[in-house]
Each structure stands twice: as C-alpha cells, then as structure tokens.
Write an enzyme that holds these catalytic residues in place. Structure first.
Site, PDB file in Angstrom:
ATOM      1  N   TYR A 155       0.838  -1.181  -0.031  1.00 55.00           N
ATOM      2  CA  TYR A 155      -0.104   0.148   0.106  1.00 55.00           C
ATOM      3  C   TYR A 155       0.890   1.295  -0.003  1.00 55.00           C
ATOM      4  CZ  TYR A 155      -3.628   3.308   1.689  1.00 55.00           C
ATOM      5  OH  TYR A 155      -4.437   4.417   1.790  1.00 55.00           O
ATOM      6  N   LYS A 159       1.261   3.841  -2.696  1.00 54.33           N
ATOM      7  CA  LYS A 159       0.875   5.580  -2.478  1.00 54.33           C
ATOM      8  C   LYS A 159       2.072   6.471  -2.782  1.00 54.33           C
ATOM      9  CE  LYS A 159      -3.603   5.298  -1.489  1.00 54.33           C
ATOM     10  NZ  LYS A 159      -4.525   5.754  -2.456  1.00 54.33           N
ATOM     11  N   ILE A 188      -8.249   8.822   8.494  1.00 55.33           N
ATOM     12  CA  ILE A 188      -9.583   9.399   8.323  1.00 55.33           C
ATOM     13  C   ILE A 188     -10.615   8.302   8.691  1.00 55.33           C
ATOM     14  CG2 ILE A 188     -11.100  10.369   6.690  1.00 55.33           C
ATOM     15  CD1 ILE A 188      -8.388  11.970   6.979  1.00 55.33           C
TER      16      ILE A 188
HETATM   17  P1  NAP Z   1     -13.230   3.274   1.732  1.00 51.59           P
HETATM   18  O1  NAP Z   1     -14.331   3.795   2.642  1.00 51.59           O
HETATM   19  O2  NAP Z   1     -13.147   1.833   1.794  1.00 51.59           O
HETATM   20  O3  NAP Z   1     -13.921   3.778   0.246  1.00 51.59           O
HETATM   21  C1  NAP Z   1     -13.121   3.014  -0.789  1.00 51.59           C
HETATM   22  C2  NAP Z   1     -13.847   3.655  -2.284  1.00 51.59           C
HETATM   23  O4  NAP Z   1     -13.259   3.330  -3.418  1.00 51.59           O
HETATM   24  C3  NAP Z   1     -15.414   3.195  -2.075  1.00 51.59           C
HETATM   25  O5  NAP Z   1     -16.208   4.115  -2.744  1.00 51.59           O
HETATM   26  C4  NAP Z   1     -15.097   1.866  -3.246  1.00 51.59           C
HETATM   27  O6  NAP Z   1     -16.340   1.544  -4.081  1.00 51.59           O
HETATM   28  C5  NAP Z   1     -14.095   2.198  -4.244  1.00 51.59           C
HETATM   29  N1  NAP Z   1     -13.326   1.158  -4.939  1.00 51.59           N
HETATM   30  C6  NAP Z   1     -12.501   0.336  -4.076  1.00 51.59           C
HETATM   31  N2  NAP Z   1     -11.972  -0.521  -4.979  1.00 51.59           N
HETATM   32  C7  NAP Z   1     -12.400   0.083  -6.341  1.00 51.59           C
HETATM   33  C8  NAP Z   1     -12.415  -0.666  -7.552  1.00 51.59           C
HETATM   34  N3  NAP Z   1     -11.486  -1.505  -7.721  1.00 51.59           N
HETATM   35  N4  NAP Z   1     -12.936   0.085  -8.724  1.00 51.59           N
HETATM   36  C9  NAP Z   1     -13.810   1.021  -8.204  1.00 51.59           C
HETATM   37  N5  NAP Z   1     -14.028   1.747  -7.208  1.00 51.59           N
HETATM   38  C10 NAP Z   1     -13.329   1.087  -6.121  1.00 51.59           C
HETATM   39  O7  NAP Z   1     -11.947   4.065   1.455  1.00 51.59           O
HETATM   40  P2  NAP Z   1     -11.614   5.516   1.947  1.00 51.59           P
HETATM   41  O8  NAP Z   1     -11.060   5.764   3.376  1.00 51.59           O
HETATM   42  O9  NAP Z   1     -12.446   6.364   1.640  1.00 51.59           O
HETATM   43  O10 NAP Z   1     -10.358   6.002   0.949  1.00 51.59           O
HETATM   44  C11 NAP Z   1     -10.398   6.590  -0.109  1.00 51.59           C
HETATM   45  C12 NAP Z   1      -8.941   6.876  -0.748  1.00 51.59           C
HETATM   46  O11 NAP Z   1      -8.206   7.449   0.277  1.00 51.59           O
HETATM   47  C13 NAP Z   1      -8.180   5.767  -1.017  1.00 51.59           C
HETATM   48  O12 NAP Z   1      -7.437   5.975  -2.040  1.00 51.59           O
HETATM   49  C14 NAP Z   1      -7.399   5.383   0.131  1.00 51.59           C
HETATM   50  O13 NAP Z   1      -6.173   4.681  -0.140  1.00 51.59           O
HETATM   51  C15 NAP Z   1      -7.182   6.957   0.534  1.00 51.59           C
HETATM   52  N6  NAP Z   1      -6.611   6.991   1.995  1.00 51.59           N
HETATM   53  C16 NAP Z   1      -7.572   6.702   2.915  1.00 51.59           C
HETATM   54  C17 NAP Z   1      -6.955   7.032   4.319  1.00 51.59           C
HETATM   55  C18 NAP Z   1      -7.703   6.740   5.467  1.00 51.59           C
HETATM   56  O14 NAP Z   1      -7.587   6.875   6.780  1.00 51.59           O
HETATM   57  N7  NAP Z   1      -9.136   6.346   5.455  1.00 51.59           N
HETATM   58  C19 NAP Z   1      -5.927   7.419   4.483  1.00 51.59           C
HETATM   59  C20 NAP Z   1      -4.857   7.744   3.539  1.00 51.59           C
HETATM   60  C21 NAP Z   1      -5.514   7.653   2.147  1.00 51.59           C
HETATM   61  P3  NAP Z   1     -17.196   0.213  -3.689  1.00 51.59           P
HETATM   62  O15 NAP Z   1     -17.556   0.274  -2.251  1.00 51.59           O
HETATM   63  O16 NAP Z   1     -18.417   0.703  -4.710  1.00 51.59           O
HETATM   64  O17 NAP Z   1     -16.592  -1.012  -4.305  1.00 51.59           O
END
Ligand code: NAP
Length: 247
Positions: A155, A159, A188
C-alpha cells in the site's frame, strides 16, 4: 450533451472520502460522474439524492483495476456531460499483513487499484483536457506513501508511486494549463480504518498535533481547493492533510 456547468469525475465515489468529494462538488454546482465497484445501492442512492432538474450526478460501475472499464467510465462521462474539468483519482484499497504472507493476487490488486488506475484514468482524461486546454487533477495518496507503514508496505509503495506520478505528469502537462496535485491524507474515519479498535484509533489520534483523526470532509475540502482556480499556481505538489500526524 455539453454541460453548462463544470464537470468533475471522481473514482470510487460510493463511500468514505470519495462520497464526501462527490457531495462537496455537487453542493458547489458541478455536474458529477463517479464510479463504484461493489456498493451499487449506495452509489445509486447518492446519485439520486444529489441530482436536481438542472444538475446531474451519475454513478457508473467501473472497476478501477480494469483498463477497459476505465475507458468506458471516461467515455460515459464525456458522452453525458461533454467535458471534464476536474478528475479526482480516489478509488483505493488497503491490504494489511506481512509481505511474506501476501499472495501475488493481493499484491497486484493493490498496485492495480491504487496506482495503475490513477495512471490509466489520467491518461484517458488528459486526452479530453488537452482538447479543452484546461483541467485540474487531484490524486489521493496517503501519509504512508511518504513515511511507509509496516504491514502495509505494498500500500505504501502504491501511494508513493502516486506522488511520483503526480510530480512527473504535472511537468508534462503544465503547458496545457492542466494542474496535477496529490493529497496525502492522515488517518480518516471511513470503512478503510474500521478494522482498528477504538483504543488503536485513540492512539493514532494522539499522534496528530490536532489530537484527532480526520473526517472525509477534511479531505474533500482540500481536494476542492486544489481543483479551484484559487490554486492555479500550484502544481506537482503533494499536500499533507493529516492534522499534524507526520512531524
Ligand atoms: P473506503 O471507505 O474503503 O472507500 C473506498 C472507495 O473506493 C469506495 O467507494 C469503493 O467503491 C471504491 N473502490 C475500491 N476498489 C475499487 C475498484 N476496484 N474500482 C472502483 N472503485 C473502487 O476508503 P476511503 O478511506 O474512503 O479511501 C479513499 C482513498 O483515500 C483511497 O485511495 C485510500 O487509499 C485513501 N486514503 C484513505 C485514508 C484513510 O485513513 N481512510 C488515509 C489515506 C489515504 P465500492 O464500495 O463501490 O467498491
């Protein structure tokens, strides 16, 4: 049909940070096209809730790990709205575990969804943005892409790749008035972090200068800023939005 409004394409907009980004742009009058993979009901409800008579929010099923589905997503957005002003590469997954225990499939899937999709979607959207001589691209990286995280090495690599890609492509397309930036969120509160116990989340919050974990809206606000003309002299940057976690 050509939209009279600005148009944003968001990958992974059905839940979490992506959903907050969709809501933010819709609230500011954008037409929105967002992708989802598994959360069909949530995606369709969100699109329905935010659509107005004159402003449209559409959900498109498109696996970020598949090049043909990415092409179809971009084509659908252009067919519906006639342009793409802003691209937010947000779709992402995490795989927690020791590298030696990870399968080939798990490793490739993380790289495909988090890094390759960002590159492939950007390539397709740039073809549109070049013809407009205008565009804003915001890629969602992570603080782990800057500092590295144990048991999330793949991961972290994906990133870190997003940051390098952002820096390189920003130099390549700046002459066409296209800005490309990244955001590195800290911890987050979304489904992605729900695997942590309350004690672990409290400990992580304690590591941030602001003493809390972030909300999806904290990231959506930063995305909106980088996609705005107020940020028009900013490109090739990675903005850390982590409440002061990385010191
Ligand atoms: P999340 O709640 O797990 O949501 C992930 C989203 O991505 C969902 O809408 C999911 O859609 C979609 N997704 C996953 N795999 C996919 C695929 N193969 N094709 C199309 N859509 C896909 O995650 P999040 O926390 O919102 O994360 C969003 C972004 O922020 C990610 O890139 C993550 O790495 C980054 N991020 C998150 C955090 C954190 O602490 N949460 C920190 C740093 C960076 P479906 O449910 O419809 O499959």
């Amino acid at each position: 049909m050509k939209s009279m409004r600005k148009v944003v394409l968001v990958t992974g907009g059905s839940r979490g940070i992506g959903e907050a980004i969709v809501r933010k742009f819709a609230s500011e009058g954008f037409d929105v096209c967002f992708s989802y993979l598994k959360s069909k009901d949530q995606a369709e409800e969100l699109a329905k809730e935010l659509s107005r008579e004159s402003q449209r929010v559409i959900a498109v099923k498109a696996d970020a790990a598949k090049a043909d589905e990415i092409k179809n997503l971009v084509q659908t957005c252009v067919c519906e709205f006639g342009r793409i002003d802003v691209l937010v590469n947000n779709a992402g997954i995490s795989e927690f575990g020791m590298l030696v225990d990870m399968t080939d499939e798990q490793i490739l899937n993380v790289l495909n969804v988090n890094l390759n999709s960002c590159i492939l979607t950007t390539r397709e959207v740039l073809k549109i943005m070049f013809s407009q001589n205008y565009g804003k691209i915001v890629n969602i990286s992570s603080i782990w892409g800057i500092s590295g995280a144990s048991c999330e090495s793949v991961y972290s690599a994906s990133k870190a790749g997003v940051v390098g890609f952002t820096q390189g492509i920003a130099k390549e397309v700046g002459g066409a008035s296209i800005n490309v930036n990244a955001i590195a969120p800290g911890v987050i509160m979304t489904d992605m972090t729900k695997g942590y116990t309350k004690a672990e989340l409290d400990e992580l919050a304690g590591c941030a200068a602001l003493g809390r974990n972030g909300a999806p809206e904290d990231i959506a606000n930063a995305v909106r800023f980088l996609a705005s003309d107020e940020a028009k002299f900013i490109t090739g940057q990675c903005l850390v939005v982590d409440g002061g976690f990385l010191q």
